[in-house]
Scaffold this active site. Structure first.
Site, PDB file in Angstrom:
ATOM      1  N   GLU A   1       0.822  -1.213   0.000  1.00 24.27           N
ATOM      2  CA  GLU A   1       0.000   0.000   0.000  1.00 24.27           C
ATOM      3  C   GLU A   1       0.862   1.271   0.000  1.00 24.27           C
ATOM      4  O   GLU A   1       0.573   2.215  -0.720  1.00 24.27           O
ATOM      5  CB  GLU A   1      -0.908  -0.016   1.236  1.00 24.27           C
ATOM      6  CG  GLU A   1      -1.842   1.168   1.336  1.00 24.27           C
ATOM      7  CD  GLU A   1      -2.983   1.128   0.311  1.00 24.27           C
ATOM      8  OE1 GLU A   1      -3.223   0.067  -0.271  1.00 24.27           O
ATOM      9  OE2 GLU A   1      -3.608   2.197   0.105  1.00 24.27           O
ATOM     10  N   ASP A   2       1.898   1.270   0.791  1.00 30.55           N
ATOM     11  CA  ASP A   2       2.601   2.532   1.044  1.00 30.55           C
ATOM     12  C   ASP A   2       3.973   2.667   0.394  1.00 30.55           C
ATOM     13  O   ASP A   2       4.630   3.698   0.537  1.00 30.55           O
ATOM     14  CB  ASP A   2       2.771   2.740   2.562  1.00 30.55           C
ATOM     15  CG  ASP A   2       1.435   2.875   3.269  1.00 30.55           C
ATOM     16  OD1 ASP A   2       0.451   3.195   2.574  1.00 30.55           O
ATOM     17  OD2 ASP A   2       1.375   2.654   4.478  1.00 30.55           O
TER      18      ASP A   2
END
Ligand code: MN
Length: 727
Positions: free
Chosen positions: A76-77
């Site tokens: 996600e990051d």
């Protein structure tokens, strides 16, 4: 920040054979991936996944889950992809991290969506692998512990979500400690005043009843020992949120709350549990209605214990939970008590009994076989018969089980459904009728200006899709009839030597008792309104002429038709003026061909209008036309409008009479094949000693092609006769 070796040590403490290398690699990989990212607290981002992993070591989860926890925010990051994780750490860990990424996307959309929806979303990801839920809960716990760093406006939303969804789930899968901690943090965030009040009251009570816990502990311990029961007695104070909730639920004051204090009695065997209950009930009067035996009837989540409340030595109500050590572990750690390492090895299919247990728990959770208790905490109804899919942007679409991408497309938007031409499921091209699975990411491919095939109506499972398809096809059909109606009306005007004008017709609408031009054209197209009446509405003195001519089917020229409405028709073919052009299978007109002995391009044809259905095309020599002799208004001039290069074929029937000799049938079929015609069906009509009569249905380009075939067959020595038949 927890060091690499500390993490490994924590795991090795409960799992001596744990894969050290895997943990080390995950540690280094995630640390590098998060690089200089910072948390709201200002700490390096990597401290977060590490703390999540640490929380999970307390639950004694397996090494794959720990590794997934360390990596849980990388997809996600950071630029890390599913494929990166898979190539370095294997499919299992990659899938776990992927599941977590999906849930995280849900957090982003949850602002808009209803909470109940979110809960289902969460469970969806869990359905793939229950361990995803464990990591998610640990993730949420750490985020809640550090919530004070988050801007105040976001805090309330996160706390509400946690209270609605994550805390009850932690409780339901047996992690009571986690549930209580989550609840207390949420309570503090959402109701700071009530929280402060509860904390100070508990403090006061604690001061008042100083010595009470020790007293009961000693007293109870002595009584059990006297009967030879070895037991550990743990005093337990309830958490602020659970006390407060009880006050709310029962509408009672803090003073009326009598069982703020509780005890756990941990004994060696199930038998001892019951003996201990006997001793306790003899020593102190028990409160009726508070005795619960969860040993003989465990809760869904495997929680087993005996609960009772007695009136203690100082007239204080005391709640007691009596259970064995094993039951206590299950109650405290839930999953941990079942963890893989304790059971030695993974069961078949690579899934440990622990996770099978967790999966079963969640299934029960979803079924809600104890609805009362269930609804008290969650809004989990209707999960079982649904399937949850995502749009490429991570929006969740809930559909009934058995739904396909067409349903999905209509759930996203009616336009998406109407224009859908294909789809990709999880990045791969797939048929629109594939059954969707939980967690599928569905991308719908669209093309503007489509009309959904009416067959879709029977393929979809959602009412929304079905209604939309029906509406779209109905509109398309209406458009077709309106198009046909316009042609009929324009032709009628031309033949009447009048100029057709939309404006004039619109002005005449009241006379036709219709509200729009489209309505008039559709009605004419459907055969519900006669074109002569439309002309009359605009030109009231219009009179239809009656001309002498040939009857239908007798060739060119005018013909007179009988019946109430007199109209002159021109047999089509020679001249195009006023006739309606017909393509093979017209795209814009509701046209079909007569089922038996259909027309082929080049044939002289006539159209018969059937109200509500459209035009049926017959060759003018068709005997079936006799049936319409009395209904002249149904006859329409039509002509072919087929491109020479049109690849479409038309069917024609032949009767071939063949001399009965070996190989004759083969010769016929070969002769037909040589002419580039397709044989659709071939059937024996009759057979005598000398002849066979065969009926052949062919697919041909046009009349020229058909005639060439007839000629070719007639030249064959074994062919006695060869005729086209028109039904
Ligand atoms: Mn996280």
């Amino acid at each position: 920040m927890m060091r690499q070796f500390e993490l490994v040590e924590r795991v090795k403490r409960y799992a001596p054979d744990a894969n050290e290398d895997l943990l080390n690699r995950a540690y280094v990989y995630a640390m590098k991936a998060h690089g200089n990212q910072k948390r709201a607290s200002g700490d390096p981002y990597f401290t977060h996944p590490l703390e999540v992993a640490a929380i999970l070591t307390d639950l004694h989860v397996d090494e794959e889950t720990i590794a997934a926890a360390i990596l849980h925010d990388t997809i996600e990051d950071t630029p890390t992809t599913h494929a990166d994780i898979e190539s370095r750490f294997g499919r299992n860990i990659a899938d776990l991290v992927d599941g977590l990424t999906k849930i995280k996307k849900l957090d982003l959309v949850s602002k808009k969506a209803a909470q109940a929806e979110n809960l289902r979303k969460l469970l969806l990801a869990v359905a793939a692998d229950a361990r995803v839920l464990l990591v998610k809960l640990a993730d949420r716990l750490h985020n809640m512990r550090t919530l004070h760093f988050v801007p105040p406006d976001k805090r309330a939303r996160i706390a509400e979500e946690t209270l609605d969804i994550y805390a009850p789930l932690a409780g339901r899968i047996g992690m009571q400690d986690m549930r209580e901690e989550l609840e207390d943090i949420c309570f503090r965030v959402l109701m700071p005043d009530a929280h402060t009040m509860m904390v100070s009251r508990l403090e006061a009570l604690r001061r008042r009843s100083e010595g009470l816990i020790e007293h009961i502990e000693l007293d109870l311990g002595a009584k059990l020992a006297a009967r030879n029961i070895k037991g550990i007695i743990k005093g337990r104070e309830k958490r602020v949120y659970s006390i407060w909730r009880k006050m709310e639920r029962k509408s009672i004051s803090f003073e009326q709350l009598s069982d703020v204090f509780g005890f756990r009695v941990i004994v060696d065997s199930t038998e001892d549990c019951y003996r201990a209950v006997g001793i306790i009930h003899q020593a102190w009067p028990f409160v009726p209605g508070r005795f619960k035996d969860y040993i003989s009837t465990p809760k869904h989540n495997d929680y087993r214990s005996i609960h009772t409340t007695v009136v203690g030595p100082k007239h204080q109500r005391v709640e007691l939970q009596i259970r064995t050590r094993g039951m206590d572990e299950t109650a405290e750690f839930g999953i941990a008590a079942h963890a893989a390492y304790k059971e030695g090895k993974l069961a078949e299919g690579g899934e440990s009994n622990a996770y099978r247990w967790l999966r079963r728990t969640i299934a029960l959770l979803a079924e809600g076989d104890n609805p009362e208790e269930f609804l008290e905490h969650t809004k989990l109804e209707l999960f079982q018969d649904q399937v949850f899919c995502f749009t490429p942007k991570g929006l969740l679409i809930a559909l009934p089980r058995g739904a396909n991408p067409i349903d999905f497309a209509y759930a996203v938007h009616t336009d998406v459904g109407n224009n859908a031409v294909g789809c990709r499921i999880n990045g791969r091209n797939a048929p629109l009728i594939s059954e969707l699975q939980n967690g599928d990411e569905v991308e719908i491919l669209t093309t503007q200006g489509q009309v959904p095939p009416s067959a879709w109506e029977s393929l979809v499972v959602t009412g929304k899709a079905r209604a939309a398809i029906r509406r779209a096809t109905r509109e398309a059909v209406k458009k077709q009839f309106a198009g046909l109606g316009r042609k009929i009306v324009e032709r009628a005007f031309t033949r009447a030597n009048k100029t057709f004008s939309e404006e004039k017709l619109i002005a005449a609408l009241p006379r036709l008792a219709r509200s729009s031009l489209d309505d008039v054209l559709t009605a004419v197209g459907r055969g519900e309104m006669y074109s002569g009446d439309v002309i009359k509405s605009v030109f009231p003195d219009f009179r239809e002429e009656v001309a002498k001519g040939a009857a239908p089917g007798t060739g060119a020229g005018w013909f007179e038709v009988s019946g109430a409405e007199k109209l002159k028709f021109k047999v089509p073919g020679a001249e195009a003026t006023g006739s309606i052009p017909i393509r093979g299978l017209s795209d814009d007109l509701p046209v079909s061909f007569a089922p038996d002995g259909g027309a082929v391009p080049g044939d002289r044809i006539v159209g018969i209008l059937t109200p509500g259905e459209g035009i049926t095309i017959y060759p003018i020599q068709s005997p079936a036309l006799v049936a319409y002799d009395e209904e002249p208004w149904r006859w329409l001039d039509v002509r072919w409008d087929v491109d020479e290069h049109d690849p479409r074929r038309y069917s024609a029937d032949l009767i071939v009479s063949v001399i009965n000799e070996p190989g004759s049938l083969a010769e016929i079929t070969r002769a037909i094949a040589d002419t580039d015609a397709n044989i659709d069906t071939i059937a024996m009509r009759s057979k005598t000693a000398d002849f066979r009569e065969i009926q052949i249905t062919l697919e041909v380009w046009d009349l020229k092609h058909l005639n060439a075939i007839l000629s070719a067959l007639r030249t064959k020595p074994m062919v006695a006769s060869c005729e086209r038949i028109i039904g």
